[in-house]
Design an enzyme around this catalytic site. Structure first.
Site, PDB file in Angstrom:
ATOM      1  N   HIS A   1      -4.554  -1.687  -0.853  1.00  0.00           N
ATOM      2  CA  HIS A   1      -3.739  -0.999   0.156  1.00  0.00           C
ATOM      3  C   HIS A   1      -3.970  -1.596   1.545  1.00  0.00           C
ATOM      4  O   HIS A   1      -3.034  -1.804   2.306  1.00  0.00           O
ATOM      5  CB  HIS A   1      -4.104   0.488   0.220  1.00  0.00           C
ATOM      6  CG  HIS A   1      -3.868   1.250  -1.042  1.00  0.00           C
ATOM      7  ND1 HIS A   1      -4.825   2.079  -1.594  1.00  0.00           N
ATOM      8  CD2 HIS A   1      -2.797   1.315  -1.868  1.00  0.00           C
ATOM      9  CE1 HIS A   1      -4.330   2.637  -2.694  1.00  0.00           C
ATOM     10  NE2 HIS A   1      -3.119   2.179  -2.894  1.00  0.00           N
TER      11      HIS A   1
ATOM     12  N   LYS B   1      -0.180  17.078  -8.286  1.00  0.00           N
ATOM     13  CA  LYS B   1      -1.346  16.359  -8.778  1.00  0.00           C
ATOM     14  C   LYS B   1      -2.643  17.033  -8.299  1.00  0.00           C
ATOM     15  O   LYS B   1      -2.643  17.792  -7.347  1.00  0.00           O
ATOM     16  CB  LYS B   1      -1.308  14.911  -8.284  1.00  0.00           C
ATOM     17  CG  LYS B   1      -0.279  14.042  -8.992  1.00  0.00           C
ATOM     18  CD  LYS B   1      -0.485  12.590  -8.588  1.00  0.00           C
ATOM     19  CE  LYS B   1       0.582  11.675  -9.207  1.00  0.00           C
ATOM     20  NZ  LYS B   1       0.482  10.305  -8.655  1.00  0.00           N
TER      21      LYS B   1
ATOM     22  N   ARG C   1       2.161  -4.860  -7.711  1.00  0.00           N
ATOM     23  CA  ARG C   1       1.088  -5.511  -8.435  1.00  0.00           C
ATOM     24  C   ARG C   1       1.571  -6.187  -9.702  1.00  0.00           C
ATOM     25  O   ARG C   1       1.182  -7.282 -10.025  1.00  0.00           O
ATOM     26  CB  ARG C   1       0.000  -4.490  -8.809  1.00  0.00           C
ATOM     27  CG  ARG C   1      -0.855  -4.058  -7.626  1.00  0.00           C
ATOM     28  CD  ARG C   1      -1.762  -2.965  -8.080  1.00  0.00           C
ATOM     29  NE  ARG C   1      -0.962  -1.929  -8.762  1.00  0.00           N
ATOM     30  CZ  ARG C   1      -1.463  -0.921  -9.452  1.00  0.00           C
ATOM     31  NH1 ARG C   1      -2.756  -0.806  -9.564  1.00  0.00           N
ATOM     32  NH2 ARG C   1      -0.686  -0.037 -10.024  1.00  0.00           N
TER      33      ARG C   1
ATOM     34  N   SER D   1      -6.251   2.897  -7.378  1.00  0.00           N
ATOM     35  CA  SER D   1      -7.064   4.066  -7.051  1.00  0.00           C
ATOM     36  C   SER D   1      -7.575   4.729  -8.321  1.00  0.00           C
ATOM     37  O   SER D   1      -8.719   5.200  -8.376  1.00  0.00           O
ATOM     38  CB  SER D   1      -6.234   5.065  -6.228  1.00  0.00           C
ATOM     39  OG  SER D   1      -5.868   4.507  -4.989  1.00  0.00           O
TER      40      SER D   1
END
Lengths: 163, 163, 163, 163, 163, 163
Positions: free
Chosen positions: F17, F41, F90, F129
């Site tokens: 990030h 979440k 990614r 993460s």
């Protein structure tokens, strides 16, 4: 009557193509398998040879016709009043390329030519006309890949007469 | 008669699904759209609501039937003597998942249930029932994604009555 | 002596896993198949059951050991002084996920744990433990997917005793 | 003794190839790196030059041999009684192409030649012999991509002698 | 001042390219569209023709400049003191190829040239200069793909003057 | 003034990030990094903690602001009069998901919110993460993945105080 067209190079036809032909012929009243006359490539077999091979390989499927065409698929399909094209999908790379063509054909034909995809049966998932030719050029074994009479014709092209 | 089945969750039906329904109904004599009764998920609409919504959304297409089913697709298709399933393809991730299911269905049905894929029209390529629900839950605009009467029903579920 | 480890959930072991085990056992002097004790998931079979099933399924391959582990693979591999992990690759989605894990393991182990990939044989390319369980839960046919004694154990778990 | 073969063009060998060679040489008792003599391509270096470059680049790894071959890999591997091929994987496109070759080799060899894949280390993930040659042809910097003595040989081929 | 460069072949410019140009010109103070003079390919239009076509097609966007360059992009960008390259992304295959180039450029420029990607608008997602040329070569309809004056120039190249 | 927004969960911020933040801050006059308050979440860090961590981690980049938001990104961006969103890419799976969101945002915002993609630097290409949290939960080494002060905070959450 529901009709569909299966266009391709078929240089030569493989068990993967024949699997698609068999399955698509079950889904439609008539299936036209049509060899693209692509003047830019150097094929192993002439268009006429490929049409004859396909006729022989599909002679037990009564609702299959074999033809050839040149130019844009949408013009050819329009001339025959066929509104569905059939294509086999083997892998991700196929998928992207085939989708691009399907979208372009749908747009250029003003939604008169749609495409359906059949996923290739697992045992033929990695089979292509190109790899058949490469293997045969080194006198490798292509009998698992194409019908026996096709294999003999391919070996002849590469000068392995008695294989 | 050539018949096909289009199974799915349709929670709710989107313009992407309706595009597949319209195109597949052109290819077959009869198309059965069937809502999967998946007891493990928590749907926004009940199976009955989804069947009714689909009936309303497809009432102008005469050869479309709407039903629901539970259990394995191959058992349901066998009970109806239908041998072709229709699925829409949006993207690479879809592609892999859908192929896995199609191969499994073909194997488990002893080649009695085959699957054809239609690529979603470009304008609906990134549309999914999930994103429709997420956008609606924040009172975002879903009118570009689903028919007007469906949008109103979705907003009601999230308590945005006068949208 | 060249040793390798094949970690996984194996809930239950499929013909796809057994294909990888057979092939990897040919490549190394010893292959340790190790069941990951993942406390966050709700498995169908306990770790002990999965170890016993694997022992039974691999008893004809002399250089295979079956164990279980918890925690990070790199810590477990270090404790056993093994420097190669084996993983099967089925498809694109697998590929990305597996590469991420392999890269992370290589970095975190200071290059002491490397990973090799075997591509799943074509006939098992779309087979997964998850789909085996889903099919069995509807009393569908899983005998093409897992060894016979495993199929019986899976059906028992879903209450289909006499299948 | 466990032996493996790493076939490729190596025109020229890059740090990505050398990373695969180093890691595979740790996994097997002997690793044969073999230059494919592909008569259809126009390589920058001759097969003999490429063999010599590889011998120089790997001279500190005692269990690595360097050879060349022509024809089908399965015939070459059979002649050497080696049953494992090693390939590096960089990306999705690689993945599909490499899987196709691996499946074909496994089938044509009657399961006598299997393939393992190593994922290229991150720092070399986007490195290819082709891009090395393209960059060098514009006198760009290839020292991050290949060993120093290889870089000098590549620049010589493009007429940048004193780089 | 924030400046960016949009390099490409633009043989010819399509609505997809123009969509990227319009959107990127909103993000930066100045956008330089630059035609790559790739001596290895046989383009339909000369570099000069492509520059002129682009100037005409972008004349309503004040902060766009049109140029051409040869050699490595990083050398050209350095000479103009620009640190951001813009590229459009259509599909997975694009994605991998573009990422490889972006990573290489970032490394070779010592992090002085970064690349941003814009995803092509859906209606142009399957549009490419190559397919435009293939369709036009058969006198197919390319007016949905390129500006009208570009279409006329393309048809001229293929000898369809009065289309 | 050219402004952009970088939305995300940042639970916790990783070197991947921070690489995107550093590079995007070079491209725009102001970059707003904004933590999504996703009530569905169960995050490791609260929104407030994540904002504070991001402020600390970016305090040397003068044109970066840190905020949080809830609801739809397009509504938040509109309220701030920002027209460009930044996202890191990614891998293939990212790519498809991110494109879907970007297309939806562009459509729902009536082309007022566009998205640019930066490809993650190679050394962070497989960093997420989620994997940072999984590794830390087993007391594995996350110092190569996140800034030192972040690592200490993560270990605290998992009860490894003196790591």
């Amino acid at each position: 009557m529901k009709a569909a067209i299966y266009p391709g190079s078929f240089d030569p036809v493989t068990f993967g193509h024949l699997d698609v032909i068999q399955r698509a012929s079950n889904m439609f009243d008539e299936l036209t398998v049509s060899v693209l006359n692509n003047t830019q490539k150097s094929p192993l077999f002439s268009v006429e040879e490929r049409v004859n091979i396909l006729k022989e390989a599909t002679r037990d499927i009564p609702n299959v016709r074999v033809e050839s065409f040149s130019g844009l698929l949408i013009d050819y399909a329009k001339s025959k009043d066929i509104h569905v094209a059939v294509r086999g999908l083997r892998a991700i790379t196929d998928f992207e390329f085939e989708l691009q063509i399907a979208q372009t054909n749908r747009k250029l034909s003003h939604e008169q030519l749609d495409t359906i995809f059949l996923n290739t049966s697992l045992e033929y998932a990695y089979l292509s006309s190109s790899s058949v030719k490469e293997i045969a050029s080194f006198n490798g074994d292509i009998y698992p890949c194409v019908p026996e009479f096709v294999a003999k014709l391919v070996y002849q092209k590469y000068g392995f007469e008695n294989r």
